[in-house]
Design a protein around this motif. Sequence first.
Motif: not given
Lengths: 334, 334
Positions: A296-299, B273-278, A286-294, A279-284
Amino acid sequence: MNKNEAAKTILKTQYNQQPINENGEAFAPSNIALCKYWGKRNLELNLPITSSLSISLGDKGAHTSIEVIDSHQDKIYLNNIPVANTDKFAHRITKFLDPFRTTKKLAFAINTKSNIPIGSGVASSACGFAALTKALNNLFGWNLTDTELSILARLGSGSACRSLWHGFVKWEAGIQDDGMDSYATKLNYNWPDLRIGLLLISDATKPISSTNAMLRTVNTSSFYKLWPQQVAHDLVQIEHALQIKDFQKLGETAELNALAMHATMLTSNPPILYSTPKTIEYMHKVWQLRQQGLGVYFTQDAGPNLKLLFLEQDLKKIQNTWQDIIIITNEHKS
Amino acid sequence: MNKNEAAKTILKTQYNQQPINENGEAFAPSNIALCKYWGKRNLELNLPITSSLSISLGDKGAHTSIEVIDSHQDKIYLNNIPVANTDKFAHRITKFLDPFRTTKKLAFAINTKSNIPIGSGVASSACGFAALTKALNNLFGWNLTDTELSILARLGSGSACRSLWHGFVKWEAGIQDDGMDSYATKLNYNWPDLRIGLLLISDATKPISSTNAMLRTVNTSSFYKLWPQQVAHDLVQIEHALQIKDFQKLGETAELNALAMHATMLTSNPPILYSTPKTIEYMHKVWQLRQQGLGVYFTQDAGPNLKLLFLEQDLKKIQNTWQDIIIITNEHKS
């Protein structure tokens, strides 16, 4: 007031009347809250502390058929496969049906066909109880209004009251003790370009049911007292975003609302964290894609899965990032 | 009031006097907050919105030496290796030293030797600025009190004001604009059996500095307004736990306090979110061990690493679960 009395209030003179048909069937879509329902003011009647707002999942949902059978107990099927009556899923359905047994010996056979992964956190109980309520209405020939169906469905599962329509739906919390003002209505917005992507993180088991998680949050989280304010704010923002089709505002508010809900859980005692490393991997991501201008948001609901919000124009990019994503078109031709 | 004026207020008649020694040196331990410092009421003077309480990390910390040099600019070393003056680390030290230059041409050579991984989120700037402040005090022969040293160290890095002692330390937020009532004091508790375990999750880069994260939280998180209440509650609980050596209460409160801090970040806009998957994997592992009866709790600062709290009696079990864990004995024979 208990469930039985609530059903009696809705059915009025039709209460305790025999079914007029041999069987009834109906479909109801699943739904995902953009502004979450978290916390009950009445456990028995599934009355919420706050209002909430959802989007229905098009043709993803449950098709339920019900018939009267000559048996001393209900027969419950899930996707045509019998479920033991001791099973939690079966038990909930049997309990829900109790107020509608015109004689103590009246039993039902219920088959719920779902085209969404069960237990995936995609509100399978919401569409299940909504479809069952509509099927019951057909079986008994009650001819109930949508509002009445919404109240009945709520008795099965809170969020089920939002699953009677396609598109955007708002559930008003209401203030009455009997819950007769706590039901959902369809909102008059449409957004054909809006897409939902389900990111299923299947290997995680729910550490705690959403009902128990709500209870613990309401009773122990120091931050929960701000949740009603958060919802009041977010509902206005989301409705405004729907009105003017401001996708950024919609996504941002929905994401923050979900994070706020999870923040109330994180501050419960003991803490509740539905997120897994994935979950955390996917959240990061999403935020990375958003910083690249895409855009996309999550719930996230009471489970590890993420549900993405994006526009049709970005579908390819989303699918390139997550090959296994399940794409949902919320508009439904019916 | 700026940093220069604050330094002048502390040094009184000694302000602008020449160093009496050729060099000064000192050690300061790092520290981990059990009740966190999150949010500044004054950015320039590092004045906090709330009080906080920490435990020092025994012999883990920084040993700093400083001498006056004949140069037009400072020479900064980290573990004997020169650091470019354009580097952020060097720039912070140079800026911190500015109020103490008796002439514009007075330059220093500073060598900070740290035995904790730099950037590991184990408050390396806290022990660094505390050690530098003590070294300066020796170099100039100021003979400042611990309270005065704590105020000066705070000007370098907020949490540095807690790194002047071993054991448990409390930083009183204070209310004055000049920060002269915002300093730390050593608490009169000891707990020889208490252990800290550092779980370093090294492959993660900080997405945002803690100063910027605090700013964003204070300015945008709807939940931050409850943070001062949370801290007030947790400080009482933690002090009481230290007093009666109630480990469960200490661990539970410290963990919830950290989670509440991260909950305020999660509800910032954009979310932090400072947490990573680990991190999440380890959190779930801690909770799992606790469910199995092991007394282990975590705390987390502005980074992905977790710091475990447990008792000496459980050391073996902890080391069996995490082979790479760094064990810290907070008691320091000095």
